[in-house]
Design an enzyme around this catalytic site. Structure first.
Site, short mmCIF file in Angstrom:
data_model
loop_
_atom_site.label_atom_id
_atom_site.label_comp_id
_atom_site.label_asym_id
_atom_site.label_seq_id
_atom_site.Cartn_x
_atom_site.Cartn_y
_atom_site.Cartn_z
N HIS A 61 0.84 -1.21 0.00
CA HIS A 61 0.00 0.00 0.00
C HIS A 61 0.88 1.25 0.00
CE1 HIS A 61 -3.97 1.92 1.55
NE2 HIS A 61 -3.20 2.88 1.05
N HIS A 63 1.63 5.18 -2.19
CA HIS A 63 1.19 6.17 -3.18
C HIS A 63 2.43 6.72 -3.87
CE1 HIS A 63 -2.96 6.24 -1.60
NE2 HIS A 63 -2.38 6.00 -0.44
N ASN A 95 -5.12 6.47 -6.81
CA ASN A 95 -5.65 7.84 -6.72
C ASN A 95 -4.65 8.87 -7.24
OD1 ASN A 95 -3.96 7.41 -4.51
ND2 ASN A 95 -5.15 8.71 -3.14
N ASP A 153 -8.99 3.49 -2.82
CA ASP A 153 -8.28 4.01 -1.65
C ASP A 153 -8.25 5.55 -1.64
OD1 ASP A 153 -6.77 3.69 0.76
OD2 ASP A 153 -5.10 4.54 -0.36
N HIS A 180 -10.97 0.71 1.45
CA HIS A 180 -10.70 1.85 2.33
C HIS A 180 -12.00 2.02 3.11
CE1 HIS A 180 -9.34 6.11 3.21
NE2 HIS A 180 -10.63 6.18 3.47
N HIS A 233 -5.26 -0.44 5.95
CA HIS A 233 -4.90 0.39 7.11
C HIS A 233 -5.89 0.40 8.27
CE1 HIS A 233 -7.45 3.20 4.94
NE2 HIS A 233 -6.55 3.47 4.03
N ASN A 279 -5.13 9.63 7.61
CA ASN A 279 -6.46 9.06 7.56
C ASN A 279 -6.38 7.55 7.28
OD1 ASN A 279 -9.22 8.87 7.55
ND2 ASN A 279 -9.42 9.39 5.38
N ASP A 306 1.24 2.70 3.68
CA ASP A 306 0.38 3.80 3.22
C ASP A 306 1.24 5.04 2.93
OD1 ASP A 306 -1.80 5.25 2.43
OD2 ASP A 306 -2.79 5.28 4.39
N HIS A 310 3.72 14.21 0.49
CA HIS A 310 3.08 15.52 0.22
C HIS A 310 4.15 16.60 0.19
CE1 HIS A 310 -1.03 14.22 0.31
NE2 HIS A 310 -0.91 13.70 1.53
ZN LIG Z 1 -6.84 4.56 2.42
#
Ligand SMILES: [Zn+2]
Length: 424
Positions: A61, A63, A95, A153, A180, A233, A279, A306, A310
């Site tokens: 998991h 990003h 995403n 997600d 999610h 998560h 989150n 996760d 950013h």
């Molecule tokens: Zn998520």
């Protein structure tokens, strides 16, 4: 592509191995495990004495923010962070911009990873078109393009009927559904865990029920549809209890938690620390204890980071408007090794949740050092002490609540298909 790893403590739960031995990789594939192995002259050799040798770690998991959000991270930098963290494979969430909801975007990720990534990148497609929650994406196409799972997600599939169809359809296609789980009405405008700390800080809270209710729905849908579901998560004692009970009745549910959920509480938010905003939110002490208990008894199948990079402009702002998420690839291993020190997991258990189980859940041919398997492995120095410093992180983003922390344990070598892609 050829590599000999000498004298490491090999831990491979897929074969019940915990023994000091050598590993020989030839043409990118595990050729032999045993004592006193030799290789043709000129074969690169790693002296792993005093180190652990495990199937390549898998983070199911992350990003990677590519396509569209490369100012936060891209496939090259994200894969470098993965390699530095000891991960040989990652599954990246859809995403992005555009969302990975069709063959073209999935192929973009697969192809870019082929040319730029240091580690294996397995894309996750979306459950619904644009992750909008209205209609199902073409799961068959996504699977064909290389997606190993589907997930919306970042948000839940609110419509229960649509989620039921997603589970049924995915079962037919043979692709994993990752949920999610979040009840958005209960989340409301909440920005952290609802409790004593949120009251003290005057921040709107997110109650544990927002997660538990959503997890319970997925469990009942999976039971009703006789289809598997994986819950992303989990962070609450209730989620762990619901999943434990469901597993006992034979529901095909698996789940993951992230290192921050068994390491930090909502106390970390004090000082309005936006690097502690994520989150689901960091919870209370009893939830942290519940995560450890659920790891110990096998209720939690996987540790996943996760990893959510950013830009500083999205974090160095008022707590209420800061974006959710932290980078995690480079701190996951030492934080998880701490579970071994605390007696929560033994080393086999740790390798199971960080490699074997994620491979099984995603249905990928990894997570094992069996002869004939792909030569992905991680050589770990469990005693290596180091400090987390922003400018030393490979990730493009530095939003970590662990900056400045003293860590113990690090990847010494990360090996993908017999090639060293990271060396400490
Ligand atoms: Zn998520």
């Amino acid at each position: 592509m050829n590599l000999l790893i000498k004298g490491g403590r090999v831990i491979d739960p897929s074969q019940g191995i915990d023994e000091t031995m050598d590993v020989l990789i030839a043409d990118g594939v595990i050729l032999e495990l045993g004592q006193g192995l030799t290789a043709p002259e000129g074969t690169p050799t790693i002296d792993a004495s005093g180190l652990l040798v495990t199937p390549g770690l898998i983070d199911m998991h992350v990003h990677l923010r590519d396509p569209g959000l490369e100012y936060k991270e891209d496939i090259a930098t994200g894969s470098r962070a993965a390699a530095a963290g000891g991960f040989t494979s990652v599954a990246c969430m859809p995403n992005t911009s555009p969302v990975i909801d069709n063959k073209a975007v999935a192929c973009y990720v697969v192809n870019k990873a082929k040319s730029e990534a240091l580690v294996n990148v397995f894309p996750v497609g979306s459950i619904t078109k644009g992750s909008k929650g209205d209609s199902l994406a073409e799961m068959g196409d996504l699977k064909e393009a290389g997606c190993v799972a589907v997930s919306d997600d970042g948000k839940p599939v609110c419509n229960s009927e649509l989620m039921r169809r997603a589970l049924e359809y995915a079962k037919g296609v043979g692709i994993t559904v990752i949920s999610h789980s979040e009840d958005l009405a209960l989340v409301g405008e909440g920005v952290m865990n609802e409790g004593f700390v949120s009251t003290e800080l005057g921040l709107k809270g997110i109650p544990w029920a927002a997660e538990d209710i959503a997890v319970a729905r997925e469990v009942y849908l999976a039971e009703f549809a006789a289809a598997p579901v994986h819950i992303a998560h989990i962070s609450t004692a209730g989620s762990a209890r619901i999943i434990r009970n469901a597993k006992a009745r034979g529901v095909k549910v698996t789940c993951e938690t992230a290192p921050h959920y068994f390491t930090l509480t909502d106390d970390a938010v004090r000082g309005y620390n936006t690097n502690a905003k994520m989150n689901p939110p960091l919870r209370g002490e009893s939830d942290v204890a519940a995560m450890k208990a659920a790891l110990a008894d096998g209720t939690i199948d996987a540790i996943a980071t996760d990893h959510a990079p950013h830009h500083p402009d999205e974090k160095d702002v008022e707590f209420n408007v800061a974006l959710n998420g932290i980078v995690g690839l480079e701190t996951s291993l030492p934080l998880s090794l701490k579970l071994v020190e605390e007696g929560v997991l033994d080393l086999k258990g740790l390798v199971s949740v960080m490699s074997c189980n994620p491979a099984k859940i995603l249905g990928i041919d990894r997570g094992t050092l069996r002869v004939g398997a792909v030569g992905d492995l991680t050589v770990i120095d469990p005693g290596k002490e180091w400090q987390v410093e922003a400018d030393k992180l490979e990730s493009k983003s530095k939003n970590s609540p662990f900056l400045g922390w003293k860590m113990k344990g690090k990847a010494a070598y990360t090996v993908v298909k017999g090639q060293v892609v990271y060396q400490a």
